[in-house]
Scaffold this motif. Structure first.
Motif, mmCIF file in Angstrom:
data_model
loop_
_atom_site.group_PDB
_atom_site.id
_atom_site.type_symbol
_atom_site.label_atom_id
_atom_site.label_comp_id
_atom_site.label_asym_id
_atom_site.label_seq_id
_atom_site.Cartn_x
_atom_site.Cartn_y
_atom_site.Cartn_z
ATOM 1 N N GLU A 666 0.740 -1.219 0.015
ATOM 2 C CA GLU A 666 -0.002 0.063 -0.159
ATOM 3 C C GLU A 666 0.939 1.224 -0.059
ATOM 4 O O GLU A 666 0.656 2.203 -0.625
ATOM 5 N N LYS A 667 1.820 1.198 0.655
ATOM 6 C CA LYS A 667 2.722 2.485 0.714
ATOM 7 C C LYS A 667 3.459 2.756 -0.493
ATOM 8 O O LYS A 667 3.607 3.681 -1.116
ATOM 9 N N VAL A 668 3.960 1.493 -1.163
ATOM 10 C CA VAL A 668 4.644 1.523 -2.526
ATOM 11 C C VAL A 668 3.730 2.265 -3.543
ATOM 12 O O VAL A 668 3.988 3.158 -4.411
ATOM 13 N N MET A 669 2.247 1.895 -3.474
ATOM 14 C CA MET A 669 1.612 2.184 -4.370
ATOM 15 C C MET A 669 0.943 3.662 -4.214
ATOM 16 O O MET A 669 0.788 4.135 -5.323
ATOM 17 N N LYS A 670 0.895 3.963 -3.164
ATOM 18 C CA LYS A 670 0.414 5.367 -2.948
ATOM 19 C C LYS A 670 1.599 6.284 -3.124
ATOM 20 O O LYS A 670 1.392 7.661 -3.262
ATOM 21 N N SER A 671 2.797 5.825 -3.138
ATOM 22 C CA SER A 671 3.978 6.802 -3.472
ATOM 23 C C SER A 671 4.098 7.055 -4.880
ATOM 24 O O SER A 671 5.107 8.018 -5.225
ATOM 25 N N GLN A 672 3.303 6.428 -5.687
ATOM 26 C CA GLN A 672 3.489 6.595 -7.124
ATOM 27 C C GLN A 672 2.851 7.936 -7.489
ATOM 28 O O GLN A 672 1.646 7.959 -7.324
ATOM 29 N N ALA A 673 3.735 8.742 -8.088
ATOM 30 C CA ALA A 673 3.260 10.147 -8.397
ATOM 31 C C ALA A 673 1.917 10.234 -9.356
ATOM 32 O O ALA A 673 1.176 10.962 -9.290
ATOM 33 N N PHE A 674 2.019 9.400 -10.396
ATOM 34 C CA PHE A 674 0.865 9.302 -11.304
ATOM 35 C C PHE A 674 -0.110 8.174 -11.185
ATOM 36 O O PHE A 674 -0.816 7.945 -12.087
ATOM 37 N N ALA A 675 -0.212 7.722 -10.078
ATOM 38 C CA ALA A 675 -0.873 6.547 -10.034
ATOM 39 C C ALA A 675 -2.515 7.185 -9.467
ATOM 40 O O ALA A 675 -2.654 8.031 -8.835
ATOM 41 N N ASP A 676 -3.485 6.486 -10.170
ATOM 42 C CA ASP A 676 -4.761 6.804 -9.731
ATOM 43 C C ASP A 676 -5.468 5.832 -8.636
ATOM 44 O O ASP A 676 -5.703 4.784 -9.055
ATOM 45 N N GLN A 677 -5.229 6.397 -7.432
ATOM 46 C CA GLN A 677 -5.671 5.571 -6.310
ATOM 47 C C GLN A 677 -7.113 5.077 -6.479
ATOM 48 O O GLN A 677 -7.344 3.801 -6.053
#
Length: 794
Positions: A666-677
């Motif tokens: 979850e931390k890794v995915m939330k740190s993605q700058a252009f990821a659509d959460q």
């Protein structure tokens, strides 16, 4: 890159040029679509393809090559072929070489900035008048191909030319060209001239005799005068033709200082200057006169002059063509530095040749340190691997031969059977490329595996030595030495470990090989990192799975409640602290038949006996009131509340479900700058709230709930335990939970201090004015009163 339509047009045009220059009727042939064999084919008249020479030359010049600088590579390759032909013929007839300078098999380049010409001279076989007309006057007529066909197969001829169009790349940079050539088969020396149109001229050369060979003089275009600069030419020769068999000399000029005698005119000027100085200072005059009398040597002065000389450019040797047994480590190191322009030493290398379906030779190196920008863009095209065909560099801008995760490897590949297009700048996708890529990947992984095996062997030897040591002081010294001297594989893993993990994700075919290269810290490895093979070898007899946990660092993971049960049973735990590990482990579900189990997920899958199962059932029945009440209190925040198999000392723990993301993911995915959460909400794992039935807090809460004494205080306690467990597990609290958690901590502190939560704030402290400040204010008030009075008087 050439478009498909352009390539088709080019091939048709080349076929036309090879076939003939004019149409000629044939006696009998047929031009018809495929028809029924039973029907007699009508006789038809056969025609030959036609070619517009001007258009064909325009295609070759402007569409075949993507870079103008290619012309020099093509000319040097042609010169190398001519020299190789002479060398081959001299094996049976030494008189072919001639005598004196003519016998020297070499190439020379001369750049004349005044005349704007570039000249290339080779001592090769040269061309007669007929050769000039047939080979240069006919597009796609390869003299090299004809030469090879004239001899039996297997002859020791290392020739480059294939297509017969490389010569015409000169028109990328030249308006006109003159080819002076002398062949041993012709008594006269001839000149071939053309300006890239449909005509050319041939006449007897009235100029300087060559003896044998070819001199090509290019009259450069105005926008191509950069190719007259020495440094530019040196760079191109080193890039494309550094490993040509024959020496390449460049006519260079440089300024040097030298001492020359002072002439009479210079002496008179100097004497006048001396006289003026003597008038100013008589004492200096006497000293100077004394020195002149003592020094009888003639006067000299330093002057700068321009010196021209032939400089050897391609001093490096094609090391990959030699037998590995005859090459020293220093030679491999020197070649690495020459190839990569890296002044350091390589970590390791492999030198091999492949035979069979496709033949090639290669030397691959692993640098000792990773470039500073290696991990900034994993998907950018690497230029660390250079492709050569018969020692001529074709390109370093491709990634077909080694997968992206091995892009840090540097080296050379030389093959005679690579599928090149006519421009020799691109590789065509076909089966041969796949075979070469597969073999090179295997060799590269074998090179890395050899380092890993050597590291393991050294580690075993060190352990045996440490067991034999009797003195504690000696053991301490050995440990210090081990820390200072890292093994080769340890250095490699620190520099390129992430790339190996990426390979495990991308390369399913070599996943087993790559898994053996992984290194991790564990609960028993101390400061070292071990591989999965060593982990399996150290497993307890009744242990069936490999256990790991992912997080920020080893210290925090050791304190995680999720691993308490494993540590109590003396089971080794792998700590995955790299962000890419979460992706890697998704593609590595087992190793040597052992499943990889995440300790932060529900269900440790430990071996349980009948007593353990009965005890668990009794705990579930005993704590059913607490489990039901906690689930009702927490609601949708948790998937379920259960008796834990992970805990020993801690009261509660929050775990991930078997599906979805872990806290680290979850931390890794939330740190993605252009990821659509919003698109990943379904991947967020439902949390499991597990409790320790032996902990006094849980026992007391269960008793209160069972006795009907549950109130808001009990709910607050359960919620507080849950929120603290969420933080301890590494999850990020939602904004609502974070505020709620903060309020609860505040209430707990207030309660511990005996302060009411709604107590009023203490009154704000009043600050008295200081004396100096009071005086300044009084002066300011007085000045303000004086100003209106002055205005009234005016």
């Amino acid at each position: 890159p050439i478009h498909a339509s352009m390539r088709s047009l080019l091939l048709l045009s080349l076929l036309a040029a090879v076939a003939a220059e004019t149409a000629a009727p044939a006696s009998s042939a047929s031009v018809a679509w495929k028809a029924d064999d039973s029907v007699a084919k009508p006789e038809g008249e056969q025609f030959q393809f036609q070619a517009d020479v001007n258009k064909l030359m325009d295609i070759i010049i402007n569409s075949l090559y993507s870079k103008k600088e290619i012309f020099l590579r093509e000319l040097i390759s042609n010169g190398s072929d001519a020299l190789d032909k002479t060398r081959f013929m001299s094996l049976t007839d030494p008189s072919v070489l001639g005598e004196g300078d003519t016998a020297k098999l070499e190439m020379k380049l001369i750049a004349d900035k005044d005349k704007k010409t570039l000249t290339l001279i080779d001592r090769g076989c040269g061309m007669s008048k007929e050769d000039l007309i047939n080979q240069l006057g006919t597009v796609a007529q390869s003299g090299t191909s004809s030469f090879i066909e004239a001899f039996s197969e297997g002859a020791d001829v290392n020739l480059i030319g294939q297509f017969g169009v490389g010569f015409y790349s000169i028109y990328l940079v030249a308006d006109s060209v003159a080819v002076h050539s002398k062949s041993n088969d012709d008594d006269k020396q001839w000149v071939w001239e053309s300006s890239a149109d449909s005509t050319f001229s041939v006449y007897e050369d009235p100029g300087e005799e060559l003896g044998r060979g070819t001199k090509i003089v290019l009259s450069l275009k105005e926008d191509c005068l950069e190719f007259l600069e020495e440094e530019r030419l040196k760079g191109l020769i080193k890039r494309y033709s550094e490993f040509i068999n024959f020496p390449i000399y460049l006519y260079t000029s440089k300024e040097e200082e030298e001492e020359v005698p002072v002439e009479e005119g210079d002496e008179e000027e100097e004497s006048e200057e001396d006289e003026s100085e003597e008038e100013e200072d008589e004492s200096e005059e006497e000293i100077d006169d004394a020195e002149e009398e003592e020094d009888e040597a003639p006067k000299t002065k330093k002057v700068k002059k321009t010196v021209n000389d032939w400089e050897l450019i391609n001093d490096a040797k094609a090391l990959w063509t030699r037998n590995p047994a005859d090459i020293t480590d220093d030679e491999y190191k020197s070649f690495y530095q020459s190839l990569t322009k890296d002044f350091g030493e390589p970590l390791t290398h492999t030198h091999f040749s492949a035979e069979g379906e496709v033949e090639f030779k290669s030397i691959l190196y692993i640098p000792k340190e990773a470039p500073y920008d290696l991990y900034q863009d994993y998907y950018k095209k690497q230029s660390n691997l250079k492709l050569y065909v018969r020692r001529v560099m074709i390109t370093d801008e491709f990634d077909e031969l080694l997968p992206r995760y091995l892009g840090f490897i540097k080296g050379v590949v030389d093959s005679d059977s690579l599928p090149l297009n006519v421009s020799r700048e691109m590789l065509q996708q076909n089966k041969v490329l796949k075979v070469i890529g597969k073999k090179m990947t295997r060799k590269a992984l074998a090179m890395i595996k050899a380092m890993a095996d050597a590291d393991k062997k050294d580690g075993d030897d060190e352990d045996e030595e440490e067991e034999k040591e009797e003195s504690e002081e000696k053991e301490v010294d050995e440990k210090k030495d081990d820390e200072e001297e890292e093994s080769k594989y340890t250095k490699f893993w620190k520099a390129f470990g992430k790339y190996i993990k990426m390979g495990l994700i991308e390369d399913a075919a070599n996943r087993t090989r790559l898994a053996k290269l992984l290194r991790y810290s564990t609960s028993k490895s101390g400061d070292k990192e071990i591989g999965l093979e060593e982990y399996v070898a150290n497993m307890k007899e009744d242990q069936k799975n490999i256990y790991y946990i992912s997080g920020e660092d080893k210290e925090s993971l050791l304190k995680s409640p999720s691993v308490e049960k494993l540590l109590s049973k003396d089971i080794e735990i792998i700590f995955m602290t790299d962000s890419v590990d979460e992706y890697t482990v998704q593609h590595l579900t087992e190793f040597e038949g052992k499943r990889l189990i995440n300790a932060s997920r529900e269900g440790l899958k430990l071996e349980e006996g009948d007593k353990d199962k009965k005890r668990e059932d009794q705990y579930k029945e005993m704590f059913k009131p607490f489990l039901d009440y906690a689930k009702e209190t927490l609601g949708k925040k948790v998937e379920k509340v259960a008796i834990s198999k992970h805990l020993v000392q801690s009261p509660v723990v929050v775990l991930s479900a078997d599906y979805g993301w872990t806290a680290q993911m979850e931390k890794v995915m939330k740190s993605q700058a252009f990821a659509d959460q919003s698109k990943f909400e379904f991947m967020k794992s439902k949390r499991m709230f597990e409790v320790n039935p032996r902990h006094p807090m849980i026992v007391e809460l269960n008793t209160r709930i069972k006795d009907g004494a549950a109130d808001d205080t009990v709910k607050d306690m359960i919620t507080s335990l849950y929120l603290s467990a969420v933080v301890a597990a590494g999850y990020q609290l939602t904004p609502e939970d974070a505020q709620d958690f903060s309020d609860r901590v505040g209430r707990m502190v207030s309660s511990g201090l005996g302060v009411e939560t709604d107590a009023e704030l203490a009154p704000e402290l009043e600050v008295a004015d200081e004396p100096e400040d009071a005086e300044e204010e009084a002066e300011d008030d007085a000045e303000e009163e004086e100003e209106p009075a002055e205005k009234d008087e005016m």
